[in-house]
Structures are given as structure tokens and as C-alpha cells.
Write a protein that holds these residues in place. Sequence first.
Motif, PDB file in Angstrom:
ATOM      1  N   LEU A 132      43.731  63.296  22.868  1.00 54.20           N
ATOM      2  CA  LEU A 132      42.534  63.088  22.053  1.00 54.20           C
ATOM      3  C   LEU A 132      41.300  63.736  22.663  1.00 54.20           C
ATOM      4  N   LYS A 133      41.331  63.995  23.972  1.00 49.30           N
ATOM      5  CA  LYS A 133      40.179  64.614  24.633  1.00 49.30           C
ATOM      6  C   LYS A 133      40.291  66.135  24.699  1.00 49.30           C
ATOM      7  N   ASN A 134      41.455  66.645  24.325  1.00 51.14           N
ATOM      8  CA  ASN A 134      41.646  68.085  24.279  1.00 51.14           C
ATOM      9  C   ASN A 134      41.356  68.578  22.866  1.00 51.14           C
ATOM     10  N   ASN A 135      40.461  69.522  22.721  1.00 49.96           N
ATOM     11  CA  ASN A 135      40.029  69.970  21.390  1.00 49.96           C
ATOM     12  C   ASN A 135      41.196  70.445  20.517  1.00 49.96           C
ATOM     13  N   PHE A 136      42.142  71.171  21.126  1.00 56.74           N
ATOM     14  CA  PHE A 136      43.261  71.733  20.353  1.00 56.74           C
ATOM     15  C   PHE A 136      44.194  70.615  19.865  1.00 56.74           C
ATOM     16  N   THR A 137      44.656  69.766  20.802  1.00 54.50           N
ATOM     17  CA  THR A 137      45.589  68.692  20.418  1.00 54.50           C
ATOM     18  C   THR A 137      44.894  67.642  19.548  1.00 54.50           C
ATOM     19  N   TYR A 138      43.577  67.490  19.733  1.00 55.30           N
ATOM     20  CA  TYR A 138      42.814  66.577  18.876  1.00 55.30           C
ATOM     21  C   TYR A 138      42.924  67.013  17.412  1.00 55.30           C
ATOM     22  N   LEU A 139      42.741  68.304  17.170  1.00 58.80           N
ATOM     23  CA  LEU A 139      42.818  68.825  15.799  1.00 58.80           C
ATOM     24  C   LEU A 139      44.235  68.733  15.238  1.00 58.80           C
ATOM     25  N   LEU A 143      45.463  66.480  11.973  1.00 60.59           N
ATOM     26  CA  LEU A 143      46.163  67.044  10.821  1.00 60.59           C
ATOM     27  C   LEU A 143      47.496  66.354  10.558  1.00 60.59           C
ATOM     28  N   LEU A 144      48.198  65.959  11.627  1.00 61.76           N
ATOM     29  CA  LEU A 144      49.553  65.447  11.496  1.00 61.76           C
ATOM     30  C   LEU A 144      49.635  63.943  11.266  1.00 61.76           C
ATOM     31  N   ILE A 145      48.716  63.197  11.859  1.00 59.35           N
ATOM     32  CA  ILE A 145      48.779  61.736  11.776  1.00 59.35           C
ATOM     33  C   ILE A 145      48.046  61.258  10.523  1.00 59.35           C
ATOM     34  N   PRO A 146      48.607  60.280   9.810  1.00 59.56           N
ATOM     35  CA  PRO A 146      47.892  59.706   8.656  1.00 59.56           C
ATOM     36  C   PRO A 146      46.480  59.293   9.045  1.00 59.56           C
ATOM     37  N   LYS A 147      45.550  59.469   8.120  1.00 63.27           N
ATOM     38  CA  LYS A 147      44.129  59.298   8.428  1.00 63.27           C
ATOM     39  C   LYS A 147      43.810  57.917   8.997  1.00 63.27           C
ATOM     40  N   ASP A 148      44.425  56.869   8.435  1.00 59.74           N
ATOM     41  CA  ASP A 148      44.124  55.520   8.920  1.00 59.74           C
ATOM     42  C   ASP A 148      44.585  55.347  10.369  1.00 59.74           C
ATOM     43  N   GLN A 149      45.772  55.895  10.705  1.00 61.61           N
ATOM     44  CA  GLN A 149      46.274  55.792  12.070  1.00 61.61           C
ATOM     45  C   GLN A 149      45.416  56.608  13.043  1.00 61.61           C
ATOM     46  N   PHE A 150      44.980  57.782  12.600  1.00 62.39           N
ATOM     47  CA  PHE A 150      44.133  58.610  13.464  1.00 62.39           C
ATOM     48  C   PHE A 150      42.805  57.908  13.748  1.00 62.39           C
ATOM     49  N   ASN A 151      42.204  57.312  12.722  1.00 62.46           N
ATOM     50  CA  ASN A 151      40.932  56.611  12.913  1.00 62.46           C
ATOM     51  C   ASN A 151      41.089  55.432  13.871  1.00 62.46           C
ATOM     52  N   THR A 152      42.227  54.735  13.788  1.00 67.79           N
ATOM     53  CA  THR A 152      42.484  53.634  14.723  1.00 67.79           C
ATOM     54  C   THR A 152      42.580  54.154  16.150  1.00 67.79           C
TER      55      THR A 152
END
Length: 272
Positions: A132-139, A143-152
Amino acid sequence: MEIGPVLAIENNNGNINFKNGYKHLCLACGQCMAICETKSIYSKNLNYEKDFFEFSKEDNFFSRIEMRRSIRRFKQEALKKEEIENILKVISQAPHRDKNQHVEISVINSREKIMEALPLICKFYDKMEKWLKNNFTYLILKLLIPKDQFNTLNNFILPHINKGLYRSFSYEYDCITRGAHTLLIFHAPISSEEHKEDGLIFTTYAMISAHFLGFGSTIIGLIPPAINKIYKLKEIFCIPKENEAISSIIIGYPKYEFKRGIKRDLKKIYWV
């Protein structure tokens, strides 16, 4: 004071305040204020008169339900086998898709076994922090994780990881299983029909039955994702390789007694 979910409050010679740098983690869940006998603790934006209520003196279904809270601090004691069997008996009465339901349950009634798993769970979330702290893997995750799970992950779990809350654990306490000795994990073959829905129904029955039988419980969402990514955790918890962990719940004897209830409003109701 290990009462609330984020350990944000400390008692400094009788002065109860937020720890330095922890106030933003407070969820305003009201746990600390609901337990305080003298009404000396104040969580952000909560008021004893406006946001809490006294428990009913009646003993019926509604009065029992209003007293149920998520328990985040337990006595250092495992449940007896017959007590867990009573909870399992209630779960067995839960409705599901058809007579061929697919949900299985791993019962862990050992603090030692939970302690064996905790380093692996912590390691999983340490990796999550790096991603989550790496700009590339963060993006990529976004893109891959459902929005609700990513926000959590981004808004709730990451701030906790940053404070090291998941890395610090002992036999007496940890911020994932809260020092519990008893853990139920619901899982099923990943391709089986409606297993997630059935698993969540079973989890709810477990939570309600634990309360009515005199125990405390909390649903823990941090454990299943780690199980589903780390095979060693499946081995520790006796989960078949082909099964997907759906949910988990910790159960035990509450260390603190709630003195009042916390008001909770439904967000919105549409009458049609």
C-alpha cells in the motif's frame, strides 16, 4: 486500557486521555464510555446523555439484544468443550441454501494454537503495508481489489499497521484476537454454492448464541484474508487446502461488564 478496538486511550495517573498520535484512530464506538462506571471517559463526539441509554430491567429478547456488544477484552480462560458444543448446536439450526450446505467450522480452543498463528498473520499485514505504500502496487491493488475492500485496507487497516498494532502481541493480549482463547473459523470449498452467504449466517448465529449463553464475542475480519493467502495457517487451523475461509469469530468470558448501552441508528429507511 485495552478496551476499544484501537487502544487509543490511556490512564495517566488518573487522567484518562487519548494517547499521543492515536486520536485519529478512534472509531467512536463508545466501548470505553459504555464500560466506565464513573462516566469519566469521553470518546470523541460522544455524550453520555445523548449517545447512551440505561439497560432495561426487563428480561426479554429485546432487552437481551440491546445488551450485546462486541467484546475486545477477555478473561484468560478458554471455554469449556460443552459450552462450545452448545454454540455449535445453535449454529446447526441456522437456515441455509439446502440440506447439502457446504460450510465447515474449525474450532480452536487453545491460546497456544492461536499464538502459533499470530506471527504469520502479522507478517501478512506487514506485506500489505509495503504494497500500500508503494505507488505501483498501490495502483494495482486499487484496480484489482473490490472498492469496498480496498477502502477498508487503505482507510482502516493501514493506519493500524502504521502504529504497529498488529505486530505487538503476547499471551495475554493482541490487537487481532484480543487475547481470546477460543476462535471459530467458518470455511468451505471455494466453488461451492452460496457458501459465503451461509457462512455469514452461521457467524451471526454464533455471535447471538454466545451472548445469550453468557459469553462475549467479536467477529474478526483480519483472519480470513491471511488464511486464504498462507497455506501454513490452513495447516495450523485444520482447514482443507481447497477451502476458502469466510469469517472468524472470537468467543470468551468478558473481562469488563457494560454499564450502559450505546445508541445505534439505522442509516436510512425507505418505506415503499
